[in-house]
Write an enzyme that holds these catalytic residues in place. Structure first.
Site, PDB file in Angstrom:
ATOM      1  N   SER A 158       3.789 -14.721  -7.301  1.00 24.11           N
ATOM      2  CA  SER A 158       4.548 -13.503  -7.810  1.00 24.11           C
ATOM      3  C   SER A 158       3.592 -12.472  -8.671  1.00 24.11           C
ATOM      4  CB  SER A 158       5.763 -13.884  -8.688  1.00 24.11           C
ATOM      5  OG  SER A 158       6.038 -12.759  -9.548  1.00 24.11           O
ATOM      6  N   TYR A 171       9.054 -18.914 -15.516  1.00 20.87           N
ATOM      7  CA  TYR A 171       9.026 -18.510 -13.928  1.00 20.87           C
ATOM      8  C   TYR A 171       7.655 -18.254 -13.838  1.00 20.87           C
ATOM      9  CZ  TYR A 171       9.637 -15.831  -9.793  1.00 20.87           C
ATOM     10  OH  TYR A 171       9.533 -15.393  -8.601  1.00 20.87           O
TER      11      TYR A 171
HETATM   12  N1  LIG Z   1      12.541 -11.451  -4.345  1.00 24.23           N
HETATM   13  C1  LIG Z   1      11.704 -11.048  -4.749  1.00 24.23           C
HETATM   14  O1  LIG Z   1      11.263  -9.879  -5.111  1.00 24.23           O
HETATM   15  C2  LIG Z   1      10.349 -11.889  -5.096  1.00 24.23           C
HETATM   16  C3  LIG Z   1       9.257 -11.619  -5.617  1.00 24.23           C
HETATM   17  C4  LIG Z   1       8.040 -12.360  -5.825  1.00 24.23           C
HETATM   18  C5  LIG Z   1       8.389 -13.825  -5.251  1.00 24.23           C
HETATM   19  N2  LIG Z   1       9.471 -14.523  -4.810  1.00 24.23           N
HETATM   20  C6  LIG Z   1       9.529 -15.824  -4.681  1.00 24.23           C
HETATM   21  O2  LIG Z   1       9.707 -15.820  -3.142  1.00 24.23           O
HETATM   22  C7  LIG Z   1      10.509 -17.015  -2.998  1.00 24.23           C
HETATM   23  C8  LIG Z   1      12.171 -16.900  -2.238  1.00 24.23           C
HETATM   24  O3  LIG Z   1      12.845 -16.341  -3.240  1.00 24.23           O
HETATM   25  P1  LIG Z   1      13.949 -15.279  -2.870  1.00 24.23           P
HETATM   26  O4  LIG Z   1      13.478 -13.829  -3.262  1.00 24.23           O
HETATM   27  O5  LIG Z   1      14.123 -15.301  -1.444  1.00 24.23           O
HETATM   28  O6  LIG Z   1      15.220 -15.740  -3.706  1.00 24.23           O
HETATM   29  P2  LIG Z   1      16.644 -16.410  -3.222  1.00 24.23           P
HETATM   30  O7  LIG Z   1      17.428 -15.869  -2.137  1.00 24.23           O
HETATM   31  O8  LIG Z   1      17.222 -16.828  -4.389  1.00 24.23           O
HETATM   32  O9  LIG Z   1      15.979 -17.672  -2.591  1.00 24.23           O
HETATM   33  C9  LIG Z   1      15.694 -18.820  -3.379  1.00 24.23           C
HETATM   34  C10 LIG Z   1      15.792 -20.343  -2.586  1.00 24.23           C
HETATM   35  O10 LIG Z   1      15.433 -21.434  -3.349  1.00 24.23           O
HETATM   36  C11 LIG Z   1      16.452 -22.433  -3.103  1.00 24.23           C
HETATM   37  N3  LIG Z   1      16.518 -23.176  -4.248  1.00 24.23           N
HETATM   38  C12 LIG Z   1      16.675 -22.856  -5.731  1.00 24.23           C
HETATM   39  N4  LIG Z   1      16.940 -24.108  -6.438  1.00 24.23           N
HETATM   40  C13 LIG Z   1      16.809 -25.205  -5.610  1.00 24.23           C
HETATM   41  C14 LIG Z   1      16.909 -26.676  -5.760  1.00 24.23           C
HETATM   42  N5  LIG Z   1      16.910 -27.047  -6.924  1.00 24.23           N
HETATM   43  N6  LIG Z   1      16.581 -27.310  -4.589  1.00 24.23           N
HETATM   44  C15 LIG Z   1      16.215 -26.803  -3.395  1.00 24.23           C
HETATM   45  N7  LIG Z   1      16.653 -25.226  -3.046  1.00 24.23           N
HETATM   46  C16 LIG Z   1      16.560 -24.549  -4.365  1.00 24.23           C
HETATM   47  C17 LIG Z   1      17.800 -21.598  -2.951  1.00 24.23           C
HETATM   48  O11 LIG Z   1      18.732 -22.269  -2.363  1.00 24.23           O
HETATM   49  P3  LIG Z   1      20.350 -21.846  -2.958  1.00 24.23           P
HETATM   50  O12 LIG Z   1      20.715 -20.549  -1.973  1.00 24.23           O
HETATM   51  O13 LIG Z   1      21.151 -23.052  -2.151  1.00 24.23           O
HETATM   52  O14 LIG Z   1      20.518 -21.814  -4.154  1.00 24.23           O
HETATM   53  C18 LIG Z   1      17.335 -20.158  -2.285  1.00 24.23           C
HETATM   54  O15 LIG Z   1      17.468 -20.521  -0.896  1.00 24.23           O
HETATM   55  C19 LIG Z   1      10.714 -17.728  -4.528  1.00 24.23           C
HETATM   56  O16 LIG Z   1       9.423 -18.649  -4.658  1.00 24.23           O
HETATM   57  C20 LIG Z   1      10.560 -16.643  -5.330  1.00 24.23           C
HETATM   58  O17 LIG Z   1       9.958 -17.013  -6.632  1.00 24.23           O
HETATM   59  C21 LIG Z   1      10.261 -13.525  -4.735  1.00 24.23           C
END
Ligand SMILES: NC(=O)c1ccc[n+]([C@@H]2O[C@H](COP(=O)([O-])OP(=O)(O)OC[C@H]3O[C@@H](n4cnc5c(N)ncnc54)[C@H](OP(=O)(O)O)[C@@H]3O)[C@@H](O)[C@H]2O)c1
Length: 250
Positions: A158, A171
């Site tokens: 990130s 985070y």
């Molecule tokens: N979106 C951005 O702007 C951004 C920027 C930088 C980095 N990232 C990174 O990208 C990655 C994906 O995130 P996203 O943006 O796609 O967000 P998201 O839609 O909230 O996805 C997060 C995923 O992690 C799963 N998760 C959370 N807690 C968990 C647990 N205890 N056990 C198993 N699975 C769990 C969630 O499952 P549930 O849906 O079942 O809760 C969901 O599928 C993350 O590592 C995030 O830090 C995102």
């Protein structure tokens, strides 16, 4: 130094044919898009996540599209113990005999707050899900990755990992930790030329985590998960073979 994927990268339609790839957090956001995209490029996906309904939805989408039948592996990374990770690796061994890709994607953000008021329970939970889980999963899956002819391990970084920023607390620390973990792994497996490890920082993407961090922004202006998939394909497939120990940003 952050790296970028080649401009106008065009993945081959069969880029991931015959590969088995484990994705954490595969039920939503970027993880779900990666599952669909990797499957569309020929991979068999192991969909790991904590909400079965969401995993089933992604499963149905992949099957309906005629791509290789995926597997669902429900697992809550917050409560899982080391024995659960070994059981998962055992199951993958029995079903696929090796692992060609591992995308550490699942993460929590919870809320942003100053260190002085930081909630200790949230701190511990984020450490577990965002950092300890990728370590335990890598640890358990390494023998399977070693059996692959070309294995890629991807960690998710990130912008707040590269330089600490106020209020991002656990985070930010876990994301910086993941980059460090990735570099340790890359260095340790250097002589196993079949395994490489890199991080990907997807940038701002329209998902739940982004909404939690920036509830007031106009999300319609943000890229959707599908928009960042060329980078996810590049790092998972053989076109990035020359890279290990690097952080790529989209
Ligand atoms: N979106 C951005 O702007 C951004 C920027 C930088 C980095 N990232 C990174 O990208 C990655 C994906 O995130 P996203 O943006 O796609 O967000 P998201 O839609 O909230 O996805 C997060 C995923 O992690 C799963 N998760 C959370 N807690 C968990 C647990 N205890 N056990 C198993 N699975 C769990 C969630 O499952 P549930 O849906 O079942 O809760 C969901 O599928 C993350 O590592 C995030 O830090 C995102």
């Amino acid at each position: 130094m952050l790296k970028q994927i080649p401009e106008n990268y065009q993945p081959a339609p069969n880029l991931l044919e015959g590969r088995s790839i484990l994705i954490t957090g595969a039920g939503d956001g970027i993880g779900a898009a990666a599952a669909r995209t990797y499957a569309a490029h020929g991979a068999t996906i192991i969909l790991l996540g904590r909400t079965v309904k969401k995993l089933e939805h992604v499963y149905d989408q992949i099957v309906k599209a005629g791509h290789p039948q995926p597997a669902i592996y429900p697992m809550d990374l917050e409560g899982a113990r080391d024995s659960d990770y070994f059981e998962l690796a055992d199951n993958i061994d029995k079903e696929f005999s090796c692992l060609d890709g591992l995308l550490h994607n699942a993460a929590r953000l919870d809320s942003l707050m100053p260190l002085e008021q930081y909630d200790l329970k949230i701190w511990a939970r984020l450490m577990q899900v965002n950092l300890t889980a990728p370590f335990l999963l890598t640890h358990a899956c390494l023998p399977l990755l070693k059996k692959s002819a070309d294995a890629s391990v991807m960690f998710t970084s990130s912008r707040v990992a590269h330089h600490g920023r106020a209020y991002w607390g656990a985070y930010g620390v876990t994301k910086a930790g993941c980059d460090n973990l990735m570099q340790i792994l890359a260095d340790e497996v250097e002589n196993h030329t079949n395994i490489r490890a890199n991080s990907i920082d997807p940038g701002a993407v329209r998902t739940r985590i982004r909404r939690q961090a920036y509830p007031a922004e106009d999300a319609s202006l943000l890229p959707v998960p599908e928009d960042v998939m060329p980078a996810y394909l590049y790092l998972m497939g053989p076109d990035s073979r020359e890279y290990t120990g690097e952080i790529f940003s989209v």
